[in-house]
Scaffold this motif. Structure first.
Motif, PDB file in Angstrom:
ATOM      1  N   ASP A  80      41.240  96.641 122.727  1.00 50.02           N
ATOM      2  CA  ASP A  80      41.408  97.017 124.123  1.00 50.02           C
ATOM      3  C   ASP A  80      42.855  96.787 124.567  1.00 50.02           C
ATOM      4  OD1 ASP A  80      40.149  97.484 126.925  1.00 50.02           O
ATOM      5  OD2 ASP A  80      41.216  95.581 127.153  1.00 50.02           O
ATOM      6  N   ASP A  81      43.396  97.714 125.339  1.00 45.84           N
ATOM      7  CA  ASP A  81      44.794  97.599 125.752  1.00 45.84           C
ATOM      8  C   ASP A  81      45.045  96.360 126.612  1.00 45.84           C
ATOM      9  OD1 ASP A  81      45.370  99.863 124.368  1.00 45.84           O
ATOM     10  OD2 ASP A  81      45.840 101.115 126.119  1.00 45.84           O
ATOM     11  N   GLU A  82      44.157  96.064 127.549  1.00 46.34           N
ATOM     12  CA  GLU A  82      44.357  94.901 128.412  1.00 46.34           C
ATOM     13  C   GLU A  82      44.294  93.613 127.606  1.00 46.34           C
ATOM     14  OE1 GLU A  82      42.198  94.621 132.025  1.00 46.34           O
ATOM     15  OE2 GLU A  82      42.391  96.757 132.498  1.00 46.34           O
ATOM     16  N   GLN A  83      43.315  93.504 126.739  1.00 48.92           N
ATOM     17  CA  GLN A  83      43.172  92.299 125.914  1.00 48.92           C
ATOM     18  C   GLN A  83      44.364  92.133 124.978  1.00 48.92           C
ATOM     19  OE1 GLN A  83      40.650  90.482 127.615  1.00 48.92           O
ATOM     20  NE2 GLN A  83      40.233  89.804 125.536  1.00 48.92           N
ATOM     21  N   GLY A  84      44.835  93.231 124.424  1.00 54.93           N
ATOM     22  CA  GLY A  84      45.942  93.187 123.476  1.00 54.93           C
ATOM     23  C   GLY A  84      47.309  93.234 124.121  1.00 54.93           C
ATOM     24  N   LEU A  85      47.365  93.352 125.461  1.00 53.31           N
ATOM     25  CA  LEU A  85      48.618  93.433 126.220  1.00 53.31           C
ATOM     26  C   LEU A  85      49.429  94.677 125.870  1.00 53.31           C
ATOM     27  CD1 LEU A  85      49.747  89.679 126.101  1.00 53.31           C
ATOM     28  CD2 LEU A  85      48.526  90.854 127.942  1.00 53.31           C
ATOM     29  N   VAL A  86      48.732  95.738 125.464  1.00 55.10           N
ATOM     30  CA  VAL A  86      49.394  97.006 125.156  1.00 55.10           C
ATOM     31  C   VAL A  86      49.788  97.697 126.455  1.00 55.10           C
ATOM     32  CG1 VAL A  86      49.110  99.298 124.137  1.00 55.10           C
ATOM     33  CG2 VAL A  86      48.189  97.283 122.973  1.00 55.10           C
ATOM     34  N   VAL A  95      53.882 100.170 122.548  1.00 56.51           N
ATOM     35  CA  VAL A  95      54.635  99.136 123.254  1.00 56.51           C
ATOM     36  C   VAL A  95      53.664  98.046 123.691  1.00 56.51           C
ATOM     37  CG1 VAL A  95      56.162  98.640 125.206  1.00 56.51           C
ATOM     38  CG2 VAL A  95      56.260 100.878 124.079  1.00 56.51           C
ATOM     39  N   VAL A  96      54.045  96.796 123.426  1.00 59.32           N
ATOM     40  CA  VAL A  96      53.174  95.663 123.733  1.00 59.32           C
ATOM     41  C   VAL A  96      54.014  94.534 124.314  1.00 59.32           C
ATOM     42  CG1 VAL A  96      53.386  94.643 121.410  1.00 59.32           C
ATOM     43  CG2 VAL A  96      51.347  94.171 122.779  1.00 59.32           C
ATOM     44  N   LEU A  97      53.409  93.742 125.185  1.00 59.69           N
ATOM     45  CA  LEU A  97      54.089  92.560 125.700  1.00 59.69           C
ATOM     46  C   LEU A  97      54.138  91.484 124.624  1.00 59.69           C
ATOM     47  CD1 LEU A  97      52.684  92.002 129.317  1.00 59.69           C
ATOM     48  CD2 LEU A  97      54.987  92.722 128.685  1.00 59.69           C
ATOM     49  N   ASN A  98      55.214  90.730 124.606  1.00 60.36           N
ATOM     50  CA  ASN A  98      55.305  89.571 123.718  1.00 60.36           C
ATOM     51  C   ASN A  98      54.397  88.475 124.262  1.00 60.36           C
ATOM     52  OD1 ASN A  98      56.165  87.231 122.261  1.00 60.36           O
ATOM     53  ND2 ASN A  98      58.131  88.216 121.885  1.00 60.36           N
ATOM     54  N   LEU A  99      53.530  87.933 123.410  1.00 60.97           N
ATOM     55  CA  LEU A  99      52.609  86.882 123.829  1.00 60.97           C
ATOM     56  C   LEU A  99      53.329  85.581 124.146  1.00 60.97           C
ATOM     57  CD1 LEU A  99      49.602  86.186 124.232  1.00 60.97           C
ATOM     58  CD2 LEU A  99      49.505  85.551 121.814  1.00 60.97           C
ATOM     59  N   TYR A 100      54.515  85.392 123.562  1.00 58.04           N
ATOM     60  CA  TYR A 100      55.327  84.200 123.819  1.00 58.04           C
ATOM     61  C   TYR A 100      56.695  84.665 124.341  1.00 58.04           C
ATOM     62  CZ  TYR A 100      51.730  82.218 120.832  1.00 58.04           C
ATOM     63  OH  TYR A 100      50.526  81.863 120.287  1.00 58.04           O
TER      64      TYR A 100
END
Length: 210
Positions: A80-86, A95-100
């Protein structure tokens, strides 16, 4: 002046056991009568404790090997895009957000294909990676109004790549004064926005695919 009753209502207790031998509730603020009885010996430094950073230092979410099966960057697009920060998906890259994150809005642009070296990208992947990097900058400017960016690929572990087996380009928004004493001295970043909120804002502002 705050009375004893006020202190009880705000959860202020001393660091002593209750009459039945139990310690105060976990959510209570515990104040030690003697500062030397808590933490390191008293000195002239003030300390900002960030124990949540230990999960990153300990290697949380880092793959156990370099295979595609263990790679989080291969796993994220399947979920899922929200769960994966896509934030956005292209035909060959996403494109994805960096988790850290180093800063709020720290994005990564990467191919779906599990390749480790920039020279491994084919012509179409190279073009889309570049185009999505440009779009990431435009969207970031519209959403967060940064003063500048750091763009780059850490190629290989020796160059600082946390997950070297899957190529990823960083897009880091920068603001004047964002490198203050916190990251330099305390090795801590102050991030004013939750990742879920950042993802939603950037995803909503991302232009629709033609």
């Amino acid at each position: 002046m705050m009375s004893d009753d006020d202190g009880a209502r705000t959860g202020v207790h001393d660091a002593t056991a209750t009459s039945d031998g139990a310690m105060p509730d976990d959510d209570a603020l515990v104040c030690a009568d003697d500062p030397a009885a808590f933490g390191p010996p008293e000195d002239s430094y003030q300390r900002l404790w960030t124990p949540h950073r230990m999960v990153y230092i300990g290697g949380q979410d880092k793959p156990s090997d370099a295979t595609e099966q263990q790679c989080p960057f291969c796993r994220i697009p399947r979920g899922d895009d929200e769960q994966g920060l896509v934030v956005a998906r292209g035909r060959r890259c996403y494109v994805v957000l960096n988790l850290y994150p180093y800063n709020s809005g720290h994005l990564m642009v990467l191919p779906y294909r599990h390749v480790s070296d920039y020279t491994d990208l084919d012509e179409a992947e190279t073009a889309e990676l570049a185009a999505m990097t440009q779009t990431a900058m435009r969207v970031s400017r519209a959403v967060h109004a940064p003063a500048g960016f750091n763009l780059g690929i850490n190629q290989g572990e020796v160059a600082g790549a946390g997950i070297a087996a899957h190529l990823h380009q960083h897009v880091v928004p920068r603001w004047t004064g964002d490198a203050n004493f916190l990251p330099i001295v305390a090795r801590t970043k102050s991030l004013p926005e939750l990742l879920a909120d950042t993802r939603r804002k950037l995803a909503d502002a991302w232009p629709a695919s033609p």
